[in-house]
Scaffold this active site. Structure first.
Site, PDB file in Angstrom:
ATOM      1  N   LYS A 199      19.532  67.794  25.796  1.00  0.00           N
ATOM      2  CA  LYS A 199      20.260  66.976  26.769  1.00  0.00           C
ATOM      3  C   LYS A 199      20.540  65.577  26.227  1.00  0.00           C
ATOM      4  CE  LYS A 199      18.839  69.093  31.187  1.00  0.00           C
ATOM      5  NZ  LYS A 199      18.018  70.247  30.805  1.00  0.00           N
TER       6      LYS A 199
ATOM      7  N   SER B 152      16.079  65.796  34.555  1.00  0.00           N
ATOM      8  CA  SER B 152      16.410  66.809  33.550  1.00  0.00           C
ATOM      9  C   SER B 152      17.321  67.878  34.144  1.00  0.00           C
ATOM     10  CB  SER B 152      15.144  67.456  32.975  1.00  0.00           C
ATOM     11  OG  SER B 152      15.425  68.203  31.823  1.00  0.00           O
TER      12      SER B 152
ATOM     13  N   SER C 283      15.365  71.499  26.734  1.00  0.00           N
ATOM     14  CA  SER C 283      16.019  70.378  27.422  1.00  0.00           C
ATOM     15  C   SER C 283      16.146  69.128  26.574  1.00  0.00           C
ATOM     16  CB  SER C 283      15.255  70.033  28.710  1.00  0.00           C
ATOM     17  OG  SER C 283      15.545  70.956  29.726  1.00  0.00           O
TER      18      SER C 283
END
Length: 385
Positions: free
Chosen positions: A56, A116, A53
């Site tokens: 991102k 997230s 993640s």
């Protein structure tokens, strides 16, 4: 090339030795002092790894750029596709979007950063580029333009994919960009709660473990997949200094939290920010050829601030380097030399040095005298003055 060497005691009266070695448990780590542009640690920092993640951050950057250049506004709304919703159904992080929702850009920024949300990232990708695949191609192209040489993207969320790769250095660099280029948007990274339409009380909190420690942490992103392990990109600001770090390959979220705090503590307590030369303080005199004056002072335009390891023993080394003698005319404020400072255990630091005064060309008598001295030195073997 002519250089002049100055002892550390005479020039700075500051002593130092390398900071105590820091052995991180992370498989890869990159630690950067933003204030002085100094890399404090690089362990496999340029290796291209699964970022989970943490990638991102690139999706966030793409949306921030769209806001900055006016392609979207905070109240612009995006549709939610079945593809976006499928990430909620598949598990993983989410802001619990549903088909029929029309989240604003502001909602999606919070959903990507605080929750997230994989679904939020897909909505952004489709809203900006039409499809997630097209957006991933744009991410890769933009990364190259920004100098993120180890980054490729197959999706917007960091979902496991062989084509989704970033280095810890690239993650650190994109973090610095988010901090410096988008100061009005960056504070969202320090927010701890976001619950879109009250759908996600269990997933409304920011997973950044440093935010609750009162150590100046204000970002950025955690990540975890089975392949990547537990990773984190963090930023901490204390006083004048800010550090950014990226770590990957931790065994658990507890180990990740402990290691992130250890790195921040080390970075601030093993290094101190010192002013070693004041702005416009003369550090050397350089000889001038064919000028009204025989020398010109060399000064830095700004205070020279360096990180100095906390334990002191050996002195700094400073060397003034220039092509010389300098040729008149010389304009006050023109860059004519560099000050190269070496701190044990850290990369060398280069500072531009400027002429402290105007030095016009010498008159006829001066030029004749200089020419005579040069002829004397070259043909008669006598030293020129």
């Amino acid at each position: 090339m002519i250089s002049r060497f100055f002892s550390a005691v005479a020039l700075f009266v500051i002593a130092c030795l390398p900071a105590q070695a820091f052995e991180t448990r992370a498989k890869a780590a990159w630690v950067y002092d933003v204030t002085t542009h100094t890399v404090l640690m690089d362990k496999n920092g340029e290796a291209s790894l699964p970022p989970a993640s943490m990638s991102k951050l690139m999706t966030v950057n793409m949306l921030f750029e769209a806001l900055k250049d006016g392609r979207v506004a905070m109240d612009t709304t995006f549709g939610v596709s079945a593809h976006a919703v499928s990430f909620t159904e598949a598990g993983g992080s989410t802001m619990y979007l549903q088909q029929g929702d029309r989240p604003t850009v502001q909602d999606l920024i919070h959903g990507m950063i605080i929750n997230s949300g994989n679904d939020a990232c897909v909505v952004v990708a489709e809203g900006l580029a039409g499809t997630e695949a097209a957006f991933a191609e744009q991410m890769t192209e933009r990364a190259r333009a920004l100098g993120l040489t180890a980054s490729t993207f197959a999706n917007a969320s960091g979902w496991p994919d062989p084509g989704q790769r970033m280095s810890m250095k690239d993650l650190g660099l994109i973090s610095v960009r988010l901090i410096e280029e988008f100061p009005d948007l960056y504070p969202v990274f320090g927010q701890t709660e976001f619950n879109y339409k009250n759908r996600a009380p269990a997933n409304a909190h920011n997973r950044n473990p440093l935010l609750a420690l009162n150590i100046g942490a204000d970002g950025l992103k955690t990540g975890h997949t089975q392949e990547a392990g537990f990773g984190m990109v963090g930023s901490v600001k204390q006083g004048e200094r800010r550090i950014v770090f990226a770590i990957s390959g931790m065994a658990s979220d507890t180990e990740r939290a402990e290691e992130a705090e250890r790195i921040a503590t080390w970075a601030f307590r093993q290094f101190a920010l010192k002013t070693v030369v004041k702005a416009e303080a003369e550090v050397a005199q350089a000889p001038v050829f064919m000028g009204e004056a025989d020398t010109v002072g060399l000064v830095p335009a700004q205070d020279v601030k360096l990180l100095i390891p906390a334990l002191a023993q050996d002195g700094l080394q400073a060397q003034v380097v220039y092509n010389g003698p300098l040729k008149a005319p010389i304009a006050k404020g023109s860059e004519v030399a560099q000050l190269v400072i070496t701190v044990p255990g850290l990369p060398e630091h280069r500072v531009s040095l400027l002429a402290a005064a105007d030095v016009p060309k010498g008159g006829f008598v001066k030029r004749l005298s200089t020419a005579a001295q040069k002829l004397q030195a070259e043909y008669l073997g006598a030293p020129a003055s």
